[in-house]
Design a protein around this motif. Structure first.
Motif, PDB file in Angstrom:
ATOM      1  N   ALA A  63       0.843  -1.336   0.006  1.00  0.00           N
ATOM      2  CA  ALA A  63       0.150  -0.014   0.010  1.00  0.00           C
ATOM      3  C   ALA A  63       0.629   1.190   0.079  1.00  0.00           C
ATOM      4  O   ALA A  63       0.474   2.387  -0.257  1.00  0.00           O
ATOM      5  N   ALA A  64       2.244   1.138   0.161  1.00  0.00           N
ATOM      6  CA  ALA A  64       2.906   2.168   0.326  1.00  0.00           C
ATOM      7  C   ALA A  64       3.583   2.430  -0.882  1.00  0.00           C
ATOM      8  O   ALA A  64       4.411   3.731  -1.449  1.00  0.00           O
ATOM      9  N   LYS A  65       3.275   1.670  -2.122  1.00  0.00           N
ATOM     10  CA  LYS A  65       4.168   1.784  -3.379  1.00  0.00           C
ATOM     11  C   LYS A  65       3.691   3.254  -4.141  1.00  0.00           C
ATOM     12  O   LYS A  65       4.609   3.669  -4.698  1.00  0.00           O
ATOM     13  N   PRO A  66       2.465   3.881  -3.843  1.00  0.00           N
ATOM     14  CA  PRO A  66       2.383   4.940  -4.431  1.00  0.00           C
ATOM     15  C   PRO A  66       3.418   6.102  -3.924  1.00  0.00           C
ATOM     16  O   PRO A  66       3.629   7.152  -4.520  1.00  0.00           O
ATOM     17  N   LEU A  67       3.648   5.925  -2.632  1.00  0.00           N
ATOM     18  CA  LEU A  67       4.406   6.883  -2.026  1.00  0.00           C
ATOM     19  C   LEU A  67       6.069   6.592  -2.558  1.00  0.00           C
ATOM     20  O   LEU A  67       6.590   7.440  -2.862  1.00  0.00           O
ATOM     21  N   GLN A  68       6.521   5.278  -2.876  1.00  0.00           N
ATOM     22  CA  GLN A  68       7.532   5.125  -3.169  1.00  0.00           C
ATOM     23  C   GLN A  68       7.777   5.835  -4.654  1.00  0.00           C
ATOM     24  O   GLN A  68       8.726   6.188  -5.175  1.00  0.00           O
ATOM     25  N   ALA A  69       6.682   5.505  -5.515  1.00  0.00           N
ATOM     26  CA  ALA A  69       6.538   6.105  -6.856  1.00  0.00           C
ATOM     27  C   ALA A  69       6.703   7.459  -6.924  1.00  0.00           C
ATOM     28  O   ALA A  69       7.424   8.227  -7.772  1.00  0.00           O
ATOM     29  N   THR A  70       6.077   8.325  -6.049  1.00  0.00           N
ATOM     30  CA  THR A  70       6.279   9.769  -6.031  1.00  0.00           C
ATOM     31  C   THR A  70       7.677   9.926  -5.780  1.00  0.00           C
ATOM     32  O   THR A  70       8.425  11.053  -6.300  1.00  0.00           O
ATOM     33  N   ALA A  71       8.322   9.334  -4.838  1.00  0.00           N
ATOM     34  CA  ALA A  71       9.791   9.625  -4.590  1.00  0.00           C
ATOM     35  C   ALA A  71      10.509   9.449  -5.958  1.00  0.00           C
ATOM     36  O   ALA A  71      11.596  10.512  -6.212  1.00  0.00           O
ATOM     37  N   MET A  72      10.236   8.508  -6.479  1.00  0.00           N
ATOM     38  CA  MET A  72      11.070   8.244  -7.873  1.00  0.00           C
ATOM     39  C   MET A  72      11.003   9.327  -8.797  1.00  0.00           C
ATOM     40  O   MET A  72      11.622   9.885  -9.659  1.00  0.00           O
ATOM     41  N   LEU A  73       9.629   9.805  -8.851  1.00  0.00           N
ATOM     42  CA  LEU A  73       9.336  11.012 -10.053  1.00  0.00           C
ATOM     43  C   LEU A  73       9.796  12.348  -9.329  1.00  0.00           C
ATOM     44  O   LEU A  73      10.407  13.015 -10.207  1.00  0.00           O
ATOM     45  N   ARG A  74      10.049  12.335  -8.103  1.00  0.00           N
ATOM     46  CA  ARG A  74      10.701  13.576  -7.271  1.00  0.00           C
ATOM     47  C   ARG A  74      12.182  13.489  -7.811  1.00  0.00           C
ATOM     48  O   ARG A  74      12.842  14.730  -7.976  1.00  0.00           O
ATOM     49  N   LEU A  75      12.734  12.347  -7.818  1.00  0.00           N
ATOM     50  CA  LEU A  75      14.318  12.210  -8.027  1.00  0.00           C
ATOM     51  C   LEU A  75      14.427  12.477  -9.631  1.00  0.00           C
ATOM     52  O   LEU A  75      15.624  12.390 -10.124  1.00  0.00           O
ATOM     53  N   GLY A  76      13.529  12.741 -10.466  1.00  0.00           N
ATOM     54  CA  GLY A  76      13.598  12.992 -11.843  1.00  0.00           C
ATOM     55  C   GLY A  76      13.788  12.015 -12.815  1.00  0.00           C
ATOM     56  O   GLY A  76      14.020  12.002 -14.032  1.00  0.00           O
ATOM     57  N   THR A  77      12.854  10.849 -12.574  1.00  0.00           N
ATOM     58  CA  THR A  77      12.939   9.734 -13.254  1.00  0.00           C
ATOM     59  C   THR A  77      11.880   9.676 -14.521  1.00  0.00           C
ATOM     60  O   THR A  77      10.729   9.971 -14.107  1.00  0.00           O
ATOM     61  N   PRO A  78      12.303   9.814 -15.821  1.00  0.00           N
ATOM     62  CA  PRO A  78      11.341  10.123 -16.857  1.00  0.00           C
ATOM     63  C   PRO A  78      10.321   8.800 -17.236  1.00  0.00           C
ATOM     64  O   PRO A  78      10.941   8.471 -18.377  1.00  0.00           O
ATOM     65  N   LEU A  79       9.583   8.743 -16.544  1.00  0.00           N
ATOM     66  CA  LEU A  79       8.767   7.479 -16.916  1.00  0.00           C
ATOM     67  C   LEU A  79       7.558   7.844 -17.470  1.00  0.00           C
ATOM     68  O   LEU A  79       6.874   9.041 -17.161  1.00  0.00           O
ATOM     69  N   ASP A  80       6.931   7.233 -18.426  1.00  0.00           N
ATOM     70  CA  ASP A  80       5.691   7.639 -19.205  1.00  0.00           C
ATOM     71  C   ASP A  80       4.638   7.024 -18.090  1.00  0.00           C
ATOM     72  O   ASP A  80       5.001   6.665 -16.944  1.00  0.00           O
ATOM     73  N   THR A  81       3.310   7.707 -18.545  1.00  0.00           N
ATOM     74  CA  THR A  81       2.399   7.196 -17.710  1.00  0.00           C
ATOM     75  C   THR A  81       1.822   5.921 -17.242  1.00  0.00           C
ATOM     76  O   THR A  81       1.862   5.327 -16.163  1.00  0.00           O
ATOM     77  N   ALA A  82       2.015   4.794 -18.356  1.00  0.00           N
ATOM     78  CA  ALA A  82       2.047   3.620 -17.917  1.00  0.00           C
ATOM     79  C   ALA A  82       3.128   3.131 -17.154  1.00  0.00           C
ATOM     80  O   ALA A  82       2.883   2.400 -16.171  1.00  0.00           O
ATOM     81  N   ALA A  83       4.175   3.420 -17.261  1.00  0.00           N
ATOM     82  CA  ALA A  83       5.297   2.908 -16.314  1.00  0.00           C
ATOM     83  C   ALA A  83       5.217   3.367 -14.998  1.00  0.00           C
ATOM     84  O   ALA A  83       5.696   2.737 -14.078  1.00  0.00           O
ATOM     85  N   THR A  84       4.828   4.725 -14.876  1.00  0.00           N
ATOM     86  CA  THR A  84       4.666   5.437 -13.681  1.00  0.00           C
ATOM     87  C   THR A  84       3.623   4.500 -12.865  1.00  0.00           C
ATOM     88  O   THR A  84       3.734   4.055 -11.710  1.00  0.00           O
ATOM     89  N   ALA A  85       2.304   4.089 -13.588  1.00  0.00           N
ATOM     90  CA  ALA A  85       1.559   3.272 -12.798  1.00  0.00           C
ATOM     91  C   ALA A  85       2.103   1.834 -12.252  1.00  0.00           C
ATOM     92  O   ALA A  85       1.820   1.547 -11.419  1.00  0.00           O
ATOM     93  N   LEU A  86       2.709   1.326 -13.157  1.00  0.00           N
ATOM     94  CA  LEU A  86       3.532   0.018 -12.865  1.00  0.00           C
ATOM     95  C   LEU A  86       4.429   0.244 -11.645  1.00  0.00           C
ATOM     96  O   LEU A  86       4.580  -0.847 -10.971  1.00  0.00           O
ATOM     97  N   SER A  87       5.047   1.277 -11.685  1.00  0.00           N
ATOM     98  CA  SER A  87       5.865   1.517 -10.658  1.00  0.00           C
ATOM     99  C   SER A  87       5.316   1.752  -9.069  1.00  0.00           C
ATOM    100  O   SER A  87       5.895   1.344  -8.264  1.00  0.00           O
ATOM    101  N   ALA A  88       4.008   1.885  -9.228  1.00  0.00           N
ATOM    102  CA  ALA A  88       3.272   1.949  -8.087  1.00  0.00           C
ATOM    103  C   ALA A  88       2.304   0.716  -7.812  1.00  0.00           C
ATOM    104  O   ALA A  88       1.402   0.557  -7.084  1.00  0.00           O
ATOM    105  N   ALA A  89       2.787  -0.357  -8.473  1.00  0.00           N
ATOM    106  CA  ALA A  89       1.890  -1.712  -8.791  1.00  0.00           C
ATOM    107  C   ALA A  89       2.313  -2.820  -7.938  1.00  0.00           C
ATOM    108  O   ALA A  89       3.439  -3.103  -7.656  1.00  0.00           O
TER     109      ALA A  89
END
Length: 309
Positions: A39-65
């Protein structure tokens, strides 16, 4: 309940926060630390986007999956790995079979062995590798709690929850696992759901809304719930943890003490009904029509106010 008799009782905690973080409903202890698991994965995904990781929308969803291991999940994980110069061998997830029962049975019938990419957390791990690549960090040790990636994720978790991390353990996928309170977890998921369109929080929320099947799978209750309730983001976790939030930041966080999934779903439905979600949209998730969820509603004096579905 069956014909007026109690068949089973599940203890746990549930918290509903309004957009201003005020408590709308509380059952159990919302302040004690526990492991939120996936349940913490959306928080971890947010952290990775804050670090500048250029994920597309689908990859971002999968990073929280916690994906089901369906073909489209695995194809997207491979695409993310390939984009940043990695292969499946670079993943540090345990070798596993697909999470979805049908996919697992087909996998076994085909004579395929457990693999790292089939693990339900491989999307998150692929994003972690990508984040390391973008920031010039080492990758072989990316799961080490002292690694710059994991320290940055911990900082983001503390920022989103507004609370210090109570304890650090190891999750089933090998990544650091942060113990949080239910209030902190609800606060964080509310911030993500209400995040502006150009913020890391908002991008994660947008990705989850656009690709609910990537966050879970085609046969998963979390996916069905997000499709049934427009704008809702939701994420489950092992041991009966659940978060959900509406676009205005109204947020729900649940932990069933005995880890029972049969309690997680109807309690979530009851909590979302308190948020004003149409009960008709929740009917499929409410379970036994005689379920009683007992807790305290804001502005109500009785300590055993009941929310019924």
């Amino acid at each position: 309940m069956r014909e007026g008799m109690v068949e089973g009782v599940h203890h746990g905690s549930a918290l509903v926060l309004g957009p201003d973080r005020s408590t709308l409903f509380q059952a159990g202890d919302a302040e004690v630390a526990f492991y939120p698991r996936s349940a913490a994965k959306p928080l971890q995904a947010t952290a990775m986007l804050r670090l500048g990781t250029p994920l597309d929308t689908a990859a971002t969803a999968l990073s929280a999956a916690s994906h089901s291991g369906e073909r489209f999940h695995l194809e997207k994980v491979r695409a993310v790995l390939g984009e940043f110069g990695f292969t499946e061998d670079d993943l540090r997830t345990p070798e596993d079979l697909p999470f979805d029962v049908a996919e697992r049975e087909a996998w076994i019938a085909a004579g395929r062995a457990p693999s790292r990419i089939a693990h339900n957390c491989s999307g998150k791990h692929a994003a972690m590798l990508a984040t390391c690549r973008v920031n010039g960090w080492s990758t072989a040790d990316y799961l080490d709690p002292g690694h710059p990636l994991q320290r940055a994720i911990a900082d983001t978790v503390a920022d989103l929850t507004g609370q210090p991390i109570a304890k650090v353990a190891v999750d089933g996928c090998g990544a650091p696992l942060f113990a949080l309170s239910l209030r902190g977890l609800a606060t964080a998921i509310g911030k993500i759901a209400a995040g502006g369109p150009e913020t890391a929080e908002g991008l994660v929320a947008q990705a989850i809304r656009q690709h609910p099947e990537l966050v879970a799978g085609t046969r998963r209750d979390v996916t069905a719930l997000m499709k049934a309730v427009p704008g809702l983001i939701a994420k489950d976790g092992f041991e009966a943890v659940q978060v959900a939030a509406l676009p205005d930041g109204t947020a729900v966080a649940i932990k069933i003490a005995d880890g029972a999934d049969r309690a997680r779903k109807p309690v979530l439905a009851a909590a979302l009904a308190l948020c004003g979600v149409d009960r008709a949209a929740l009917a499929h998730f409410s379970g036994d029509a005689n379920l009683r969820v007992t807790g305290t509603l804001a502005d109500h004096s009785p300590s055993n106010t009941e929310s019924r579905i």
